[in-house]
Design a protein around this motif. Structure first.
Motif, PDB file in Angstrom:
ATOM      1  N   ARG A 102      40.356 -31.174  51.655  1.00 39.81           N
ATOM      2  CA  ARG A 102      38.953 -31.447  51.558  1.00 39.81           C
ATOM      3  C   ARG A 102      38.380 -32.745  52.293  1.00 39.81           C
ATOM      4  O   ARG A 102      37.473 -32.816  52.943  1.00 39.81           O
ATOM      5  CB  ARG A 102      38.415 -31.363  49.955  1.00 39.81           C
ATOM      6  CG  ARG A 102      38.573 -30.029  49.585  1.00 39.81           C
ATOM      7  CD  ARG A 102      37.999 -29.856  48.255  1.00 39.81           C
ATOM      8  NE  ARG A 102      38.141 -28.516  47.666  1.00 39.81           N
ATOM      9  CZ  ARG A 102      37.780 -28.289  46.490  1.00 39.81           C
ATOM     10  NH1 ARG A 102      37.157 -29.159  45.613  1.00 39.81           N
ATOM     11  NH2 ARG A 102      38.002 -27.074  45.840  1.00 39.81           N
ATOM     12  N   TRP A 103      38.985 -33.711  52.076  1.00 41.95           N
ATOM     13  CA  TRP A 103      38.761 -35.224  52.734  1.00 41.95           C
ATOM     14  C   TRP A 103      38.986 -35.038  54.130  1.00 41.95           C
ATOM     15  O   TRP A 103      37.937 -35.206  54.816  1.00 41.95           O
ATOM     16  CB  TRP A 103      39.530 -36.075  52.340  1.00 41.95           C
ATOM     17  CG  TRP A 103      39.406 -36.790  50.903  1.00 41.95           C
ATOM     18  CD1 TRP A 103      38.447 -36.564  49.903  1.00 41.95           C
ATOM     19  CD2 TRP A 103      40.285 -37.601  50.114  1.00 41.95           C
ATOM     20  NE1 TRP A 103      38.340 -37.031  48.938  1.00 41.95           N
ATOM     21  CE2 TRP A 103      39.545 -37.856  48.756  1.00 41.95           C
ATOM     22  CE3 TRP A 103      41.506 -38.181  50.338  1.00 41.95           C
ATOM     23  CZ2 TRP A 103      39.967 -38.712  47.860  1.00 41.95           C
ATOM     24  CZ3 TRP A 103      41.870 -38.980  49.250  1.00 41.95           C
ATOM     25  CH2 TRP A 103      41.360 -39.075  48.071  1.00 41.95           C
ATOM     26  N   GLU A 104      40.057 -34.283  54.722  1.00 37.28           N
ATOM     27  CA  GLU A 104      40.148 -34.313  56.265  1.00 37.28           C
ATOM     28  C   GLU A 104      38.916 -33.324  56.796  1.00 37.28           C
ATOM     29  O   GLU A 104      38.426 -33.589  57.653  1.00 37.28           O
ATOM     30  CB  GLU A 104      41.568 -33.374  56.532  1.00 37.28           C
ATOM     31  CG  GLU A 104      42.595 -34.251  56.163  1.00 37.28           C
ATOM     32  CD  GLU A 104      42.590 -35.734  57.240  1.00 37.28           C
ATOM     33  OE1 GLU A 104      42.216 -35.715  57.897  1.00 37.28           O
ATOM     34  OE2 GLU A 104      42.962 -36.799  56.392  1.00 37.28           O
ATOM     35  N   LEU A 105      38.664 -32.319  55.772  1.00 39.00           N
ATOM     36  CA  LEU A 105      37.625 -31.558  56.414  1.00 39.00           C
ATOM     37  C   LEU A 105      36.299 -31.976  56.434  1.00 39.00           C
ATOM     38  O   LEU A 105      35.419 -32.099  57.500  1.00 39.00           O
ATOM     39  CB  LEU A 105      37.507 -30.076  55.619  1.00 39.00           C
ATOM     40  CG  LEU A 105      38.580 -28.923  55.624  1.00 39.00           C
ATOM     41  CD1 LEU A 105      38.436 -28.007  54.718  1.00 39.00           C
ATOM     42  CD2 LEU A 105      38.595 -28.541  56.989  1.00 39.00           C
ATOM     43  N   GLU A 106      36.002 -32.793  55.493  1.00 35.48           N
ATOM     44  CA  GLU A 106      34.828 -33.762  55.306  1.00 35.48           C
ATOM     45  C   GLU A 106      34.668 -34.601  56.548  1.00 35.48           C
ATOM     46  O   GLU A 106      33.704 -34.806  57.159  1.00 35.48           O
ATOM     47  CB  GLU A 106      34.752 -34.459  53.914  1.00 35.48           C
ATOM     48  CG  GLU A 106      33.411 -35.268  53.833  1.00 35.48           C
ATOM     49  CD  GLU A 106      32.202 -34.194  53.594  1.00 35.48           C
ATOM     50  OE1 GLU A 106      31.074 -34.549  54.091  1.00 35.48           O
ATOM     51  OE2 GLU A 106      32.488 -32.921  53.241  1.00 35.48           O
ATOM     52  N   LYS A 107      35.797 -35.285  56.938  1.00 41.19           N
ATOM     53  CA  LYS A 107      35.981 -36.475  57.878  1.00 41.19           C
ATOM     54  C   LYS A 107      35.666 -35.792  59.152  1.00 41.19           C
ATOM     55  O   LYS A 107      34.886 -36.078  60.059  1.00 41.19           O
ATOM     56  CB  LYS A 107      37.404 -36.992  57.998  1.00 41.19           C
ATOM     57  CG  LYS A 107      37.349 -38.099  56.884  1.00 41.19           C
ATOM     58  CD  LYS A 107      38.847 -38.682  57.188  1.00 41.19           C
ATOM     59  CE  LYS A 107      39.353 -39.534  56.162  1.00 41.19           C
ATOM     60  NZ  LYS A 107      40.499 -39.936  56.244  1.00 41.19           N
ATOM     61  N   ALA A 108      36.138 -34.270  59.407  1.00 41.31           N
ATOM     62  CA  ALA A 108      36.157 -33.717  60.902  1.00 41.31           C
ATOM     63  C   ALA A 108      34.592 -33.449  60.863  1.00 41.31           C
ATOM     64  O   ALA A 108      34.077 -33.274  62.043  1.00 41.31           O
ATOM     65  CB  ALA A 108      37.066 -32.549  60.813  1.00 41.31           C
ATOM     66  N   ARG A 109      34.200 -32.935  59.742  1.00 39.25           N
ATOM     67  CA  ARG A 109      32.561 -32.387  59.770  1.00 39.25           C
ATOM     68  C   ARG A 109      31.657 -33.607  59.965  1.00 39.25           C
ATOM     69  O   ARG A 109      30.730 -33.307  60.932  1.00 39.25           O
ATOM     70  CB  ARG A 109      32.141 -32.011  58.485  1.00 39.25           C
ATOM     71  CG  ARG A 109      30.840 -31.270  58.521  1.00 39.25           C
ATOM     72  CD  ARG A 109      30.551 -30.388  57.280  1.00 39.25           C
ATOM     73  NE  ARG A 109      30.448 -31.374  56.126  1.00 39.25           N
ATOM     74  CZ  ARG A 109      29.415 -32.002  55.764  1.00 39.25           C
ATOM     75  NH1 ARG A 109      28.252 -31.899  56.427  1.00 39.25           N
ATOM     76  NH2 ARG A 109      29.476 -32.837  54.597  1.00 39.25           N
ATOM     77  N   ARG A 110      31.892 -34.512  59.404  1.00 33.99           N
ATOM     78  CA  ARG A 110      31.026 -36.018  59.788  1.00 33.99           C
ATOM     79  C   ARG A 110      31.106 -36.604  61.198  1.00 33.99           C
ATOM     80  O   ARG A 110      30.358 -36.755  61.820  1.00 33.99           O
ATOM     81  CB  ARG A 110      31.167 -36.955  58.899  1.00 33.99           C
ATOM     82  CG  ARG A 110      30.809 -36.548  57.344  1.00 33.99           C
ATOM     83  CD  ARG A 110      30.959 -37.757  56.317  1.00 33.99           C
ATOM     84  NE  ARG A 110      30.367 -37.406  55.073  1.00 33.99           N
ATOM     85  CZ  ARG A 110      30.182 -38.282  54.221  1.00 33.99           C
ATOM     86  NH1 ARG A 110      30.428 -39.445  54.384  1.00 33.99           N
ATOM     87  NH2 ARG A 110      29.671 -37.696  53.064  1.00 33.99           N
ATOM     88  N   SER A 111      32.393 -36.537  61.552  1.00 35.00           N
ATOM     89  CA  SER A 111      32.710 -36.841  63.060  1.00 35.00           C
ATOM     90  C   SER A 111      32.276 -35.878  64.151  1.00 35.00           C
ATOM     91  O   SER A 111      32.231 -36.543  65.328  1.00 35.00           O
ATOM     92  CB  SER A 111      33.974 -37.233  63.187  1.00 35.00           C
ATOM     93  OG  SER A 111      34.897 -36.268  63.115  1.00 35.00           O
ATOM     94  N   ASP A 112      32.030 -34.807  63.647  1.00 33.81           N
ATOM     95  CA  ASP A 112      31.782 -34.015  64.902  1.00 33.81           C
ATOM     96  C   ASP A 112      30.378 -33.765  65.462  1.00 33.81           C
ATOM     97  O   ASP A 112      29.433 -33.507  64.466  1.00 33.81           O
ATOM     98  CB  ASP A 112      32.137 -32.449  64.139  1.00 33.81           C
ATOM     99  CG  ASP A 112      32.005 -31.209  65.382  1.00 33.81           C
ATOM    100  OD1 ASP A 112      31.943 -31.571  66.358  1.00 33.81           O
ATOM    101  OD2 ASP A 112      31.960 -30.099  65.063  1.00 33.81           O
ATOM    102  N   PRO A 113      29.974 -34.293  66.436  1.00 35.69           N
ATOM    103  CA  PRO A 113      28.635 -34.449  66.741  1.00 35.69           C
ATOM    104  C   PRO A 113      27.940 -33.146  67.082  1.00 35.69           C
ATOM    105  O   PRO A 113      28.656 -32.169  67.765  1.00 35.69           O
ATOM    106  CB  PRO A 113      28.535 -35.157  68.047  1.00 35.69           C
ATOM    107  CG  PRO A 113      29.956 -35.204  68.692  1.00 35.69           C
ATOM    108  CD  PRO A 113      30.771 -34.708  67.600  1.00 35.69           C
TER     109      PRO A 113
END
Length: 114
Positions: A102-113
């Motif tokens: 879930r952390w990795e998915l959240e990081k990917a979602r926040r860093s994805d412009p």
């Protein structure tokens, strides 16, 4: 999909019968010595105690064997149970792996412009 094989319960073993009958003999004999045999006589009263004690002892042993064998599922059913169960029912390592994902998915979602 074929139905899962259900383990069949065995009947009473000789050990279960002997322990129950012995306890019934002891308690029945003590009861007859303390209060008398009653209107039926010594042997019917003693046999009633013995059979009742054997049945009670066997009943509780059967419950214990059902509880003990309750968790043994075939591997495919155990995997399905783990997939359908809530995260609170899983192991701690499964919880950590789920949290990291879930952390990795959240990081990917926040860093994805977007």
């Amino acid at each position: 999909m074929p139905p899962a094989a259900v383990p069949q319960q065995q009947g009473m073993t000789v050990w279960q019968k002997c322990v129950g009958l012995t306890m019934g003999f002891l308690f029945g004999g003590l009861s007859i010595l303390r209060g008398g045999a009653g209107p039926r006589g010594v042997l019917p009263t003693l046999s009633q105690y013995m059979l009742g004690s054997a049945a009670t002892f066997s009943f509780f042993l059967a419950i214990g064997s059902v509880i003990r064998n309750d968790g043994e599922l075939p591997p495919h059913l155990e995997a399905a149970r783990l997939q359908l169960s809530s995260p609170m029912m899983r192991t701690r390592s499964d919880g950590f792996a789920n949290m990291r994902l879930r952390w990795e998915l959240e990081k990917a979602r926040r860093s994805d412009p977007q």
